[in-house]
Design a protein around this motif. Structure first.
Motif, PDB file in Angstrom:
ATOM      1  N   ILE A   1       5.472   5.442  -4.581  1.00  0.00           N
ATOM      2  CA  ILE A   1       6.416   6.386  -5.197  1.00  0.00           C
ATOM      3  C   ILE A   1       7.114   7.307  -4.208  1.00  0.00           C
ATOM      4  O   ILE A   1       8.009   8.065  -4.596  1.00  0.00           O
ATOM      5  CB  ILE A   1       5.698   7.238  -6.265  1.00  0.00           C
ATOM      6  CG1 ILE A   1       4.499   7.987  -5.647  1.00  0.00           C
ATOM      7  CG2 ILE A   1       5.242   6.355  -7.419  1.00  0.00           C
ATOM      8  CD1 ILE A   1       3.823   8.952  -6.609  1.00  0.00           C
ATOM      9  N   HIS A   2       6.727   7.274  -2.945  1.00  0.00           N
ATOM     10  CA  HIS A   2       7.361   8.138  -1.940  1.00  0.00           C
ATOM     11  C   HIS A   2       8.024   7.293  -0.860  1.00  0.00           C
ATOM     12  O   HIS A   2       7.431   6.318  -0.404  1.00  0.00           O
ATOM     13  CB  HIS A   2       6.336   9.067  -1.291  1.00  0.00           C
ATOM     14  CG  HIS A   2       5.684  10.012  -2.247  1.00  0.00           C
ATOM     15  ND1 HIS A   2       6.378  10.888  -3.035  1.00  0.00           N
ATOM     16  CD2 HIS A   2       4.367  10.208  -2.545  1.00  0.00           C
ATOM     17  CE1 HIS A   2       5.535  11.583  -3.777  1.00  0.00           C
ATOM     18  NE2 HIS A   2       4.309  11.182  -3.493  1.00  0.00           N
ATOM     19  N   PRO A   3       9.218   7.685  -0.413  1.00  0.00           N
ATOM     20  CA  PRO A   3      10.100   8.710  -0.999  1.00  0.00           C
ATOM     21  C   PRO A   3      10.744   8.194  -2.282  1.00  0.00           C
ATOM     22  O   PRO A   3      11.010   7.002  -2.411  1.00  0.00           O
ATOM     23  CB  PRO A   3      11.140   8.948   0.104  1.00  0.00           C
ATOM     24  CG  PRO A   3      11.159   7.681   0.891  1.00  0.00           C
ATOM     25  CD  PRO A   3       9.780   7.096   0.822  1.00  0.00           C
ATOM     26  N   ILE A   4      10.989   9.117  -3.211  1.00  0.00           N
ATOM     27  CA  ILE A   4      11.378   8.717  -4.556  1.00  0.00           C
ATOM     28  C   ILE A   4      12.677   7.927  -4.574  1.00  0.00           C
ATOM     29  O   ILE A   4      12.845   6.998  -5.367  1.00  0.00           O
ATOM     30  CB  ILE A   4      11.456   9.948  -5.492  1.00  0.00           C
ATOM     31  CG1 ILE A   4      11.648   9.503  -6.947  1.00  0.00           C
ATOM     32  CG2 ILE A   4      12.546  10.909  -5.031  1.00  0.00           C
ATOM     33  CD1 ILE A   4      10.522   8.674  -7.492  1.00  0.00           C
ATOM     34  N   GLU A   5      13.628   8.264  -3.681  1.00  0.00           N
ATOM     35  CA  GLU A   5      14.901   7.542  -3.697  1.00  0.00           C
ATOM     36  C   GLU A   5      14.717   6.091  -3.251  1.00  0.00           C
ATOM     37  O   GLU A   5      15.411   5.187  -3.734  1.00  0.00           O
ATOM     38  CB  GLU A   5      15.944   8.248  -2.826  1.00  0.00           C
ATOM     39  CG  GLU A   5      15.642   8.301  -1.340  1.00  0.00           C
ATOM     40  CD  GLU A   5      14.765   9.483  -0.938  1.00  0.00           C
ATOM     41  OE1 GLU A   5      14.651   9.723   0.277  1.00  0.00           O
ATOM     42  OE2 GLU A   5      14.207  10.147  -1.840  1.00  0.00           O
TER      43      GLU A   5
ATOM     44  N   ALA B   1      13.089   4.099  -6.134  1.00  0.00           N
ATOM     45  CA  ALA B   1      14.048   3.735  -7.172  1.00  0.00           C
ATOM     46  C   ALA B   1      14.877   2.514  -6.801  1.00  0.00           C
ATOM     47  O   ALA B   1      15.249   1.722  -7.678  1.00  0.00           O
ATOM     48  CB  ALA B   1      14.956   4.922  -7.472  1.00  0.00           C
ATOM     49  N   SER B   2      15.147   2.335  -5.507  1.00  0.00           N
ATOM     50  CA  SER B   2      16.118   1.314  -5.107  1.00  0.00           C
ATOM     51  C   SER B   2      15.507   0.061  -4.488  1.00  0.00           C
ATOM     52  O   SER B   2      16.235  -0.878  -4.155  1.00  0.00           O
ATOM     53  CB  SER B   2      17.109   1.932  -4.104  1.00  0.00           C
ATOM     54  OG  SER B   2      16.433   2.362  -2.925  1.00  0.00           O
ATOM     55  N   THR B   3      14.179   0.019  -4.320  1.00  0.00           N
ATOM     56  CA  THR B   3      13.535  -1.112  -3.646  1.00  0.00           C
ATOM     57  C   THR B   3      12.820  -2.006  -4.658  1.00  0.00           C
ATOM     58  O   THR B   3      12.225  -1.523  -5.624  1.00  0.00           O
ATOM     59  CB  THR B   3      12.532  -0.615  -2.588  1.00  0.00           C
ATOM     60  OG1 THR B   3      13.179   0.333  -1.727  1.00  0.00           O
ATOM     61  CG2 THR B   3      12.009  -1.763  -1.736  1.00  0.00           C
ATOM     62  N   VAL B   4      12.857  -3.313  -4.443  1.00  0.00           N
ATOM     63  CA  VAL B   4      12.233  -4.277  -5.346  1.00  0.00           C
ATOM     64  C   VAL B   4      10.725  -4.023  -5.442  1.00  0.00           C
ATOM     65  O   VAL B   4      10.053  -3.821  -4.424  1.00  0.00           O
ATOM     66  CB  VAL B   4      12.484  -5.716  -4.845  1.00  0.00           C
ATOM     67  CG1 VAL B   4      11.714  -6.727  -5.689  1.00  0.00           C
ATOM     68  CG2 VAL B   4      13.978  -6.029  -4.871  1.00  0.00           C
ATOM     69  N   LYS B   5      10.190  -4.029  -6.679  1.00  0.00           N
ATOM     70  CA  LYS B   5       8.755  -3.863  -6.903  1.00  0.00           C
ATOM     71  C   LYS B   5       8.101  -5.239  -7.026  1.00  0.00           C
ATOM     72  O   LYS B   5       8.613  -6.111  -7.741  1.00  0.00           O
ATOM     73  CB  LYS B   5       8.473  -3.062  -8.172  1.00  0.00           C
ATOM     74  CG  LYS B   5       9.334  -1.818  -8.389  1.00  0.00           C
ATOM     75  CD  LYS B   5       9.242  -0.819  -7.261  1.00  0.00           C
ATOM     76  CE  LYS B   5      10.045   0.437  -7.590  1.00  0.00           C
ATOM     77  NZ  LYS B   5      11.509   0.203  -7.741  1.00  0.00           N
ATOM     78  N   VAL B   6       6.984  -5.414  -6.333  1.00  0.00           N
ATOM     79  CA  VAL B   6       6.296  -6.717  -6.328  1.00  0.00           C
ATOM     80  C   VAL B   6       4.950  -6.627  -7.045  1.00  0.00           C
ATOM     81  O   VAL B   6       3.992  -7.308  -6.693  1.00  0.00           O
ATOM     82  CB  VAL B   6       6.122  -7.241  -4.883  1.00  0.00           C
ATOM     83  CG1 VAL B   6       7.476  -7.495  -4.241  1.00  0.00           C
ATOM     84  CG2 VAL B   6       5.278  -6.278  -4.031  1.00  0.00           C
TER      85      VAL B   6
ATOM     86  N   VAL C   1       0.855  -1.187   0.000  1.00  0.00           N
ATOM     87  CA  VAL C   1       0.000   0.000   0.000  1.00  0.00           C
ATOM     88  C   VAL C   1       0.896   1.243   0.000  1.00  0.00           C
ATOM     89  O   VAL C   1       1.716   1.405   0.906  1.00  0.00           O
ATOM     90  CB  VAL C   1      -0.928   0.031   1.237  1.00  0.00           C
ATOM     91  CG1 VAL C   1      -1.778   1.287   1.235  1.00  0.00           C
ATOM     92  CG2 VAL C   1      -1.812  -1.200   1.269  1.00  0.00           C
ATOM     93  N   PRO C   2       0.751   2.130  -0.990  1.00  0.00           N
ATOM     94  CA  PRO C   2       1.668   3.270  -1.103  1.00  0.00           C
ATOM     95  C   PRO C   2       1.773   4.147   0.137  1.00  0.00           C
ATOM     96  O   PRO C   2       2.886   4.490   0.561  1.00  0.00           O
ATOM     97  CB  PRO C   2       1.099   4.053  -2.295  1.00  0.00           C
ATOM     98  CG  PRO C   2       0.464   3.001  -3.148  1.00  0.00           C
ATOM     99  CD  PRO C   2      -0.131   2.023  -2.175  1.00  0.00           C
ATOM    100  N   SER C   3       0.651   4.532   0.734  1.00  0.00           N
ATOM    101  CA  SER C   3       0.720   5.442   1.885  1.00  0.00           C
ATOM    102  C   SER C   3       1.360   4.770   3.091  1.00  0.00           C
ATOM    103  O   SER C   3       2.052   5.413   3.885  1.00  0.00           O
ATOM    104  CB  SER C   3      -0.674   5.967   2.248  1.00  0.00           C
ATOM    105  OG  SER C   3      -1.568   4.905   2.501  1.00  0.00           O
ATOM    106  N   GLN C   4       1.171   3.462   3.221  1.00  0.00           N
ATOM    107  CA  GLN C   4       1.789   2.738   4.333  1.00  0.00           C
ATOM    108  C   GLN C   4       3.273   2.478   4.064  1.00  0.00           C
ATOM    109  O   GLN C   4       4.072   2.430   5.003  1.00  0.00           O
ATOM    110  CB  GLN C   4       1.007   1.452   4.614  1.00  0.00           C
ATOM    111  CG  GLN C   4      -0.384   1.772   5.163  1.00  0.00           C
ATOM    112  CD  GLN C   4      -1.318   0.598   5.338  1.00  0.00           C
ATOM    113  OE1 GLN C   4      -2.458   0.768   5.774  1.00  0.00           O
ATOM    114  NE2 GLN C   4      -0.895  -0.604   4.998  1.00  0.00           N
ATOM    115  N   THR C   5       3.653   2.369   2.806  1.00  0.00           N
ATOM    116  CA  THR C   5       5.071   2.282   2.454  1.00  0.00           C
ATOM    117  C   THR C   5       5.796   3.558   2.870  1.00  0.00           C
ATOM    118  O   THR C   5       6.863   3.514   3.499  1.00  0.00           O
ATOM    119  CB  THR C   5       5.233   2.063   0.940  1.00  0.00           C
ATOM    120  OG1 THR C   5       4.620   0.830   0.574  1.00  0.00           O
ATOM    121  CG2 THR C   5       6.702   2.038   0.543  1.00  0.00           C
ATOM    122  N   GLU C   6       5.219   4.703   2.507  1.00  0.00           N
ATOM    123  CA  GLU C   6       5.824   5.990   2.889  1.00  0.00           C
ATOM    124  C   GLU C   6       5.960   6.085   4.400  1.00  0.00           C
ATOM    125  O   GLU C   6       6.979   6.549   4.924  1.00  0.00           O
ATOM    126  CB  GLU C   6       4.969   7.137   2.352  1.00  0.00           C
ATOM    127  CG  GLU C   6       5.546   8.518   2.642  1.00  0.00           C
ATOM    128  CD  GLU C   6       4.660   9.633   2.155  1.00  0.00           C
ATOM    129  OE1 GLU C   6       5.207  10.704   1.830  1.00  0.00           O
ATOM    130  OE2 GLU C   6       3.416   9.451   2.092  1.00  0.00           O
TER     131      GLU C   6
END
Length: 265
Positions: free
Chosen positions: A50-54, A57-62, A26-31
């Motif tokens: 997508i947040h935080p952007i850095e 960029a560096s974390t595996v997408k599932v 869940v994006p908001s819970q990831t942030e």
């Protein structure tokens, strides 16, 4: 050591504590997890986190929130998966629950969101950090409610989340609760996300129509097609994250909503 927690679906979730391999779907819970300081523990996220952007960029997408890559999740061997009842697909979540500890949120109000932040803070051994975020959110939204009352904001709003067909955020949604806290009342009484035609929306006589940036990416070009049908209503583009992300982004939402109140009063 093992510890057990009860998630917001009433399920008991037992995990190795504190978790060291976390997947957030869940994006908001990831942030929120990254804002709590879990820089190395979060090993998997969705393509919408997508947040935080850095970190994006560096974390595996599932995969996506509604279309997870179950095999990739299995390969990562998480000791905790954090999801949400509305944002994730039930069948996929239940498949993951059979193999991994999965903690689910279920959020409709700001109070629900603050409870979630506190519970996730405990779940990942970051209670002080979660408490501080909740302090900022509580103070900010208390001020927002006070300002809305002082400025006499009392407007009817239609909050559009989709096009072709047009869909609204209705009652019994987190978006609706954020609107109410800012002196705005929803023109629709239906729950969840009803469809609407523009001529039907015109009959509801909203004072404001908000076009959200997500999940449908409304742009300037979409303003005119609505103004042509409902010319006497103010139509505005709004940042959907500020109304629908229920994690640490609520801290950022306070300043955004202060500015929005000034614009519409």
């Amino acid at each position: 050591m093992e510890r057990s927690f009860t998630d917001q679906l009433g399920r008991v979730v037992t995990l190795n504590y504190p978790p060291k391999r976390i997947i957030s779907i869940v994006p908001s819970q990831t942030e929120l997890l990254f804002d709590l300081g879990l820089d190395t523990e979060v090993i998997g996220i969705t393509k919408f986190c997508i947040h935080p952007i850095e970190k994006f960029a560096s974390t595996v997408k599932v995969g996506g929130t509604k279309k997870l890559n179950i095999e990739m999740i299995r390969a990562l061997q998480p000791d905790l998966i954090i999801g949400n009842k509305e944002e994730n697909e039930k069948d996929q979540v239940e498949e993951l629950m059979a193999e991994f500890p999965v903690w689910m949120s279920d959020i409709y109000t700001l109070e629900d969101a603050k409870n979630t932040i506190a519970q996730i803070g405990e779940l990942v051994d970051k209670q002080p950090e979660a408490a501080y975020l909740n302090h900022l959110i509580h103070a900010g939204f208390t001020d927002l409610q006070t300002l809305a009352l002082q400025n006499g904001i009392d407007k009817k709003v239609a909050y559009l989340i989709w096009r072709n067909p047009y869909m609204l955020a209705g009652k019994d949604t987190f978006i609706d609760h954020i609107l109410v806290l800012n002196g705005l009342s929803n023109v629709v009484n239906e729950k969840r996300y009803p469809q609407v035609k523009l001529d039907e929306l015109a009959l509801l006589e909203p004072d404001l129509i908000f076009l959200s940036s997500e999940p449908y990416p409304f742009k300037e070009k979409h303003l005119e097609e609505i103004r042509n049908v409902i010319p006497r209503t103010k139509v505005m583009l709004v940042d959907g994250e500020m109304f629908s992300w229920y994690g640490s982004s609520l801290v950022k939402a306070v300043q955004y909503l202060f500015q929005l109140q000034n614009e519409i009063r």
